[in-house]
Design an enzyme around this catalytic site. Structure first.
Site, PDB file in Angstrom:
ATOM      1  N   CYS A 222      18.647  56.609  28.153  1.00 41.73           N
ATOM      2  CA  CYS A 222      17.677  56.939  27.615  1.00 41.73           C
ATOM      3  C   CYS A 222      18.016  58.344  26.049  1.00 41.73           C
ATOM      4  O   CYS A 222      18.899  58.029  26.359  1.00 41.73           O
ATOM      5  CB  CYS A 222      17.167  58.878  28.264  1.00 41.73           C
ATOM      6  SG  CYS A 222      15.190  59.112  27.715  1.00 41.73           S
TER       7      CYS A 222
ATOM      8  N   ASP B 266      15.144  66.944  36.338  1.00 38.08           N
ATOM      9  CA  ASP B 266      16.038  67.281  36.062  1.00 38.08           C
ATOM     10  C   ASP B 266      16.489  68.966  35.747  1.00 38.08           C
ATOM     11  O   ASP B 266      15.692  69.224  36.736  1.00 38.08           O
ATOM     12  CB  ASP B 266      15.287  67.173  34.594  1.00 38.08           C
ATOM     13  CG  ASP B 266      16.428  67.091  32.933  1.00 38.08           C
ATOM     14  OD1 ASP B 266      17.337  67.085  33.072  1.00 38.08           O
ATOM     15  OD2 ASP B 266      15.364  66.210  31.677  1.00 38.08           O
TER      16      ASP B 266
HETATM   17  O1  LIG Z   1      16.423  63.492  25.487  1.00 37.09           O
HETATM   18  C1  LIG Z   1      15.688  64.152  24.933  1.00 37.09           C
HETATM   19  O2  LIG Z   1      16.106  64.649  23.803  1.00 37.09           O
HETATM   20  C2  LIG Z   1      14.435  64.212  25.834  1.00 37.09           C
HETATM   21  C3  LIG Z   1      13.646  65.795  24.400  1.00 37.09           C
HETATM   22  C4  LIG Z   1      12.693  65.880  25.192  1.00 37.09           C
HETATM   23  C5  LIG Z   1      12.194  65.264  26.535  1.00 37.09           C
HETATM   24  C6  LIG Z   1      12.610  64.856  27.148  1.00 37.09           C
HETATM   25  C7  LIG Z   1      13.786  64.435  26.576  1.00 37.09           C
HETATM   26  N1  LIG Z   1      14.777  62.698  27.725  1.00 37.09           N
HETATM   27  C8  LIG Z   1      14.611  62.889  28.264  1.00 37.09           C
HETATM   28  C9  LIG Z   1      15.070  62.451  29.737  1.00 37.09           C
HETATM   29  O3  LIG Z   1      14.989  61.571  30.413  1.00 37.09           O
HETATM   30  C10 LIG Z   1      16.726  62.951  29.327  1.00 37.09           C
HETATM   31  O4  LIG Z   1      17.332  61.265  29.749  1.00 37.09           O
HETATM   32  C11 LIG Z   1      16.943  63.473  30.526  1.00 37.09           C
HETATM   33  O5  LIG Z   1      16.205  65.527  30.304  1.00 37.09           O
HETATM   34  C12 LIG Z   1      18.464  64.091  30.853  1.00 37.09           C
HETATM   35  O6  LIG Z   1      18.924  64.270  29.835  1.00 37.09           O
HETATM   36  P1  LIG Z   1      20.829  64.424  29.942  1.00 37.09           P
HETATM   37  O7  LIG Z   1      20.770  65.568  30.649  1.00 37.09           O
HETATM   38  O8  LIG Z   1      21.312  64.758  28.412  1.00 37.09           O
HETATM   39  O9  LIG Z   1      20.918  63.424  30.471  1.00 37.09           O
END
Ligand SMILES: O=C(O)c1ccccc1NCC(=O)[C@H](O)[C@H](O)COP(=O)(O)O
Length: 214
Positions: A7, A127
């Site tokens: 992502c 999440d």
């Molecule tokens: O990634 C972002 O900045 C974000 C911002 C607002 C809403 C969703 C967002 N990301 C969504 C995703 O699918 C991320 O990959 C997921 O939250 C996991 O993130 P991480 O813990 O950093 O791997």
């Protein structure tokens, strides 16, 4: 096969890098975030992305017309909702087009997940709950809160190349999703993405080997 979603891609180099890897989805963040991109950039990235990889649009309480436009223009192939979107919002989107919808749940208890399963989304993304953050926190949650799942789900929240095998030993999801864990200084790091992908595909091989022994 566990689907792998990376992502928050926002540069041409990110796309050209993942095109060589065994991954299935990439996320384009349209929500307010350091990873945010606009429609024009997303369209350019989609053009360069391998055709069999789905581009997933990531939104927080977005106007449905904007999402519908991105789907109809072929810029995204899945919709991922991280806001307060309810069953009516999801029903309305489904009425307009045939595009898989992923609802993100910030897991605080089994009940938060069970309730989300009733919203009518095709998939869930589980999440971590972090106050004032809708996603991309880099923080993990306790997988003991994940009940028996009827809806296919992505495991997300604080995954890294180092911890993904251990997390998969606890639960096998439909897919895994990662953002912060494959970044260096706020940008996607292809070496980390390669390692993350290799860890998952190696885990699948050991698992199928064990099944063959039975
Ligand atoms: O990634 C972002 O900045 C974000 C911002 C607002 C809403 C969703 C967002 N990301 C969504 C995703 O699918 C991320 O990959 C997921 O939250 C996991 O993130 P991480 O813990 O950093 O791997």
């Amino acid at each position: 096969m566990i689907r792998i979603k990376i992502c928050g891609l926002r540069r041409k180099a990110d796309i050209l890098g993942v095109n060589h890897l065994d991954i299935n989805d990439v996320g384009f963040v349209f929500a307010d975030s350091p990873r945010q991109i606009d429609e024009k950039i997303a369209a350019g990235l989609r053009e360069k992305l391998r055709p069999d990889i789905d581009a997933v649009g990531v939104f927080v309480n977005e106007a449905p017309e904007k999402i519908i436009g991105l789907v109809k223009n072929g810029i995204i192939q899945k919709i991922q909702l991280h806001g307060d979107e309810d069953d009516e919002y999801i029903r309305n989107l489904k009425r307009e087009m045939n595009c898989p919808i992923v609802k993100a749940v910030r897991v605080q208890s089994a009940d938060t997940v069970l309730r989300a399963q009733r919203l009518g989304a095709d998939l869930l993304l589980l999440d971590t709950y972090v106050k004032n953050m809708r996603g991309g926190s880099g923080r993990s949650f306790d997988l003991k809160h994940v009940p028996e799942m009827e809806t296919p789900w992505y495991m997300a929240g604080g995954l890294t190349p180092e911890n993904v095998t251990e997390r998969l030993r606890m639960r096998i999801p439909y897919g895994v999703d990662i953002s912060s864990g494959v970044e260096t200084n706020g940008y996607k790091d292809m070496k980390k993405i390669e390692k993350f992908t290799a860890m998952i595909r190696a885990f699948e091989k050991t698992r199928s080997g064990k099944e063959d022994e039975r």
